[in-house]
Scaffold this active site. Structure first.
Site, PDB file in Angstrom:
ATOM      1  N   HIS A 105      -6.681  -4.673   3.458  1.00 23.04           N
ATOM      2  CA  HIS A 105      -7.231  -4.902   2.119  1.00 23.04           C
ATOM      3  C   HIS A 105      -8.464  -5.800   2.162  1.00 23.04           C
ATOM      4  O   HIS A 105      -9.308  -5.747   1.258  1.00 23.04           O
ATOM      5  CB  HIS A 105      -6.174  -5.529   1.203  1.00 23.04           C
ATOM      6  CG  HIS A 105      -6.608  -5.571  -0.237  1.00 23.04           C
ATOM      7  ND1 HIS A 105      -6.661  -4.443  -1.030  1.00 23.04           N
ATOM      8  CD2 HIS A 105      -7.040  -6.601  -1.017  1.00 23.04           C
ATOM      9  CE1 HIS A 105      -7.093  -4.772  -2.234  1.00 23.04           C
ATOM     10  NE2 HIS A 105      -7.336  -6.071  -2.261  1.00 23.04           N
ATOM     11  N   ARG A 151     -11.379  -3.578   2.235  1.00 23.35           N
ATOM     12  CA  ARG A 151     -11.598  -2.984   0.896  1.00 23.35           C
ATOM     13  C   ARG A 151     -12.298  -4.012   0.008  1.00 23.35           C
ATOM     14  O   ARG A 151     -13.238  -3.687  -0.714  1.00 23.35           O
ATOM     15  CB  ARG A 151     -10.252  -2.575   0.300  1.00 23.35           C
ATOM     16  CG  ARG A 151     -10.321  -2.014  -1.107  1.00 23.35           C
ATOM     17  CD  ARG A 151      -8.944  -1.491  -1.509  1.00 23.35           C
ATOM     18  NE  ARG A 151      -8.826  -1.229  -2.931  1.00 23.35           N
ATOM     19  CZ  ARG A 151      -9.248  -0.115  -3.531  1.00 23.35           C
ATOM     20  NH1 ARG A 151      -9.851   0.820  -2.827  1.00 23.35           N
ATOM     21  NH2 ARG A 151      -9.078   0.049  -4.828  1.00 23.35           N
ATOM     22  N   ARG A 158      -7.895   2.113   0.411  1.00 21.54           N
ATOM     23  CA  ARG A 158      -6.612   1.436   0.567  1.00 21.54           C
ATOM     24  C   ARG A 158      -5.980   1.954   1.846  1.00 21.54           C
ATOM     25  O   ARG A 158      -6.189   3.105   2.240  1.00 21.54           O
ATOM     26  CB  ARG A 158      -5.693   1.737  -0.615  1.00 21.54           C
ATOM     27  CG  ARG A 158      -6.218   1.273  -1.969  1.00 21.54           C
ATOM     28  CD  ARG A 158      -5.237   1.659  -3.073  1.00 21.54           C
ATOM     29  NE  ARG A 158      -5.681   1.186  -4.379  1.00 21.54           N
ATOM     30  CZ  ARG A 158      -6.412   1.891  -5.235  1.00 21.54           C
ATOM     31  NH1 ARG A 158      -6.789   3.126  -4.902  1.00 21.54           N
ATOM     32  NH2 ARG A 158      -6.766   1.397  -6.404  1.00 21.54           N
ATOM     33  N   TYR A 204     -15.142   6.867 -16.152  1.00 19.75           N
ATOM     34  CA  TYR A 204     -16.325   7.367 -15.433  1.00 19.75           C
ATOM     35  C   TYR A 204     -16.174   8.857 -15.135  1.00 19.75           C
ATOM     36  O   TYR A 204     -15.144   9.298 -14.643  1.00 19.75           O
ATOM     37  CB  TYR A 204     -16.469   6.581 -14.123  1.00 19.75           C
ATOM     38  CG  TYR A 204     -17.792   6.781 -13.414  1.00 19.75           C
ATOM     39  CD1 TYR A 204     -17.930   7.740 -12.432  1.00 19.75           C
ATOM     40  CD2 TYR A 204     -18.883   5.988 -13.725  1.00 19.75           C
ATOM     41  CE1 TYR A 204     -19.127   7.920 -11.771  1.00 19.75           C
ATOM     42  CE2 TYR A 204     -20.087   6.150 -13.069  1.00 19.75           C
ATOM     43  CZ  TYR A 204     -20.200   7.122 -12.094  1.00 19.75           C
ATOM     44  OH  TYR A 204     -21.388   7.291 -11.448  1.00 19.75           O
ATOM     45  N   HIS A 255     -11.100   1.983  -8.695  1.00 24.11           N
ATOM     46  CA  HIS A 255     -10.613   0.959  -9.607  1.00 24.11           C
ATOM     47  C   HIS A 255     -10.573   1.516 -11.033  1.00 24.11           C
ATOM     48  O   HIS A 255     -11.390   2.343 -11.396  1.00 24.11           O
ATOM     49  CB  HIS A 255     -11.520  -0.272  -9.591  1.00 24.11           C
ATOM     50  CG  HIS A 255     -11.250  -1.191  -8.461  1.00 24.11           C
ATOM     51  ND1 HIS A 255     -12.162  -2.130  -8.029  1.00 24.11           N
ATOM     52  CD2 HIS A 255     -10.152  -1.347  -7.669  1.00 24.11           C
ATOM     53  CE1 HIS A 255     -11.645  -2.812  -7.012  1.00 24.11           C
ATOM     54  NE2 HIS A 255     -10.444  -2.355  -6.784  1.00 24.11           N
ATOM     55  N   LYS A 261      -4.029   5.823  -6.328  1.00 20.12           N
ATOM     56  CA  LYS A 261      -2.855   5.471  -7.114  1.00 20.12           C
ATOM     57  C   LYS A 261      -2.659   6.471  -8.244  1.00 20.12           C
ATOM     58  O   LYS A 261      -3.607   6.977  -8.828  1.00 20.12           O
ATOM     59  CB  LYS A 261      -3.019   4.063  -7.691  1.00 20.12           C
ATOM     60  CG  LYS A 261      -2.873   2.952  -6.658  1.00 20.12           C
ATOM     61  CD  LYS A 261      -2.913   1.589  -7.325  1.00 20.12           C
ATOM     62  CE  LYS A 261      -2.647   0.485  -6.325  1.00 20.12           C
ATOM     63  NZ  LYS A 261      -2.659  -0.858  -6.956  1.00 20.12           N
TER      64      LYS A 261
END
Length: 374
Positions: free
Chosen positions: A317, A320, A206, A352, A343, A232
């Site tokens: 973006h 990305r 990002r 994960y 994500h 994030k």
């Protein structure tokens, strides 16, 4: 901004001690906003939410004093839907946002629709309002979240077939961007910076993550060079550097050190570069997302026939997005791609295990091979 909205702002601004229309305790409302925003470690997230609500960034800055001469927030930066942002829409009606009903939220959404706001814009703005109202409900300020509406009935649901409006770049177009970056400046340092910037974007970062990188975020683990990227929610992930990206970044940093005189060996036992921006301005400061976005557009405009028809739609973006699509097209496992870009939308892989991350569980080399210049 409409004339009636301007009249509201002007009448309030001429009376510094007047209350926010419809709000008897603006300082308390701001405290509640700050309490909500304090959950988000990323300042970019806080700024985005402030803008979406129609508030100036300074008014939701935790460092700013709560009580000011102007109890109502000053006008925020204008935008195409500025006067229809939730808090400003409420102010124009003398409505305390905390007293809003589901009917008010629906009326606001219909007003956005009538003003030409795209569906995705309405989705984002509603999500912001809903997040704030959910916090107020959780803390007992309001009884229930009025923004918890049926999005499907309002035409705002997002299904698996909902296509992204982001331009889809091919591997050839990414290669054209990398080639164009190398010719953007005559100055060697600026040229290498442009190449390193685009190369980092090809990792699926990002733009907020890229500008937040420090030189100290580059290190070796398991024999490979990786970037420690803060995503994030303040969560960190390791991003592996394929050879082309590693070479572009090394060339830029070496030239920067040569020009600025920082190419001195670090004292034994210490590392150099912690807190120093990875991609820096001419004066060594941290780059802004706006400036780098503008630079990417210039690179795209000079990228030749490969970018014909899409150059004006290229933004950070898009690269990305390209990382994800190129990786999947070339057979990368979707869970590896998810881990690479940070994500959390794939339910079966959202937990994960970062401890199992190795170079073999990254799609970085696959994308690099597909986009590498000959």
């Amino acid at each position: 901004m409409s004339s009636d909205a301007l009249a509201v702002l002007e009448s309030v601004d001429r009376t510094p001690t007047s209350d926010w229309p419809g709000v008897a305790d603006p300082d308390a409302l701001r405290s509640q906003l700050l309490d909500w925003l304090s959950q988000y470690a990323n300042p970019g997230t806080r700024r985005t939410y402030a803008y979406a609500l129609g508030l100036p960034v300074a008014w939701v800055d935790p460092a700013a004093p709560l009580t000011t001469k102007r109890r109502r927030p000053p006008p925020a930066g204008p935008g195409p839907l500025h006067d229809l942002a939730w808090f400003r829409w409420c102010a124009r009606r003398g409505l305390d946002p905390r007293a809003a009903t589901t009917g008010d939220v629906k009326a606001w959404l219909h007003a956005l629709d009538a003003a030409g706001a795209q569906r995705r814009t309405r989705q984002r703005m509603l999500s912001t309002v809903s997040a704030f109202c959910a916090h107020l409900a959780e803390t007992g300020v309001i009884a229930a979240n009025p923004a918890a509406v049926n999005r499907s009935r309002l035409g705002l649901s997002t299904g698996s077939r909902d296509a992204s409006p982001t331009v889809r770049l091919t591997a050839a177009q990414v290669r054209a961007l990398l080639a164009s970056a190398s010719t953007l400046h005559r100055n060697t340092l600026q040229s290498r910076r442009a190449v390193a910037f685009v190369a980092l974007l090809t990792l699926g970062l990002r733009i907020s993550e890229l500008v937040g990188l420090d030189r100290g975020d580059l290190y070796r683990t398991g024999g490979d060079e990786v970037l420690r990227v803060r995503g994030k929610g303040g969560l960190h992930r390791e991003v592996y550097l394929p050879a082309p990206v590693r070479a572009a970044l090394a060339a830029y940093l070496a030239e920067r050190d040569r020009v600025t005189g920082d190419a001195l060996p670090a004292p034994r036992g210490r590392t150099r570069g912690g807190g120093t921006p990875m991609i820096a301005t001419r004066t060594g400061g941290r780059c802004s997302r706006v400036d780098l976005g503008a630079q990417l557009r210039r690179i795209a405009e000079r990228a030749g026939p490969e970018l014909d028809g899409v150059a004006d739609r290229v933004h950070p973006h898009a690269l990305r997005h390209a990382y994800v699509t190129i990786a999947l097209e070339n057979g990368a496992p979707i869970q590896h791609v998810q881990a690479d870009v940070g994500h959390a939308s794939i339910a079966t892989t959202q937990h994960y295990d970062r401890g199992l991350r190795t170079r073999d569980s990254s799609a970085a080399d696959i994308v690099a091979a597909a986009t590498a210049l000959p």
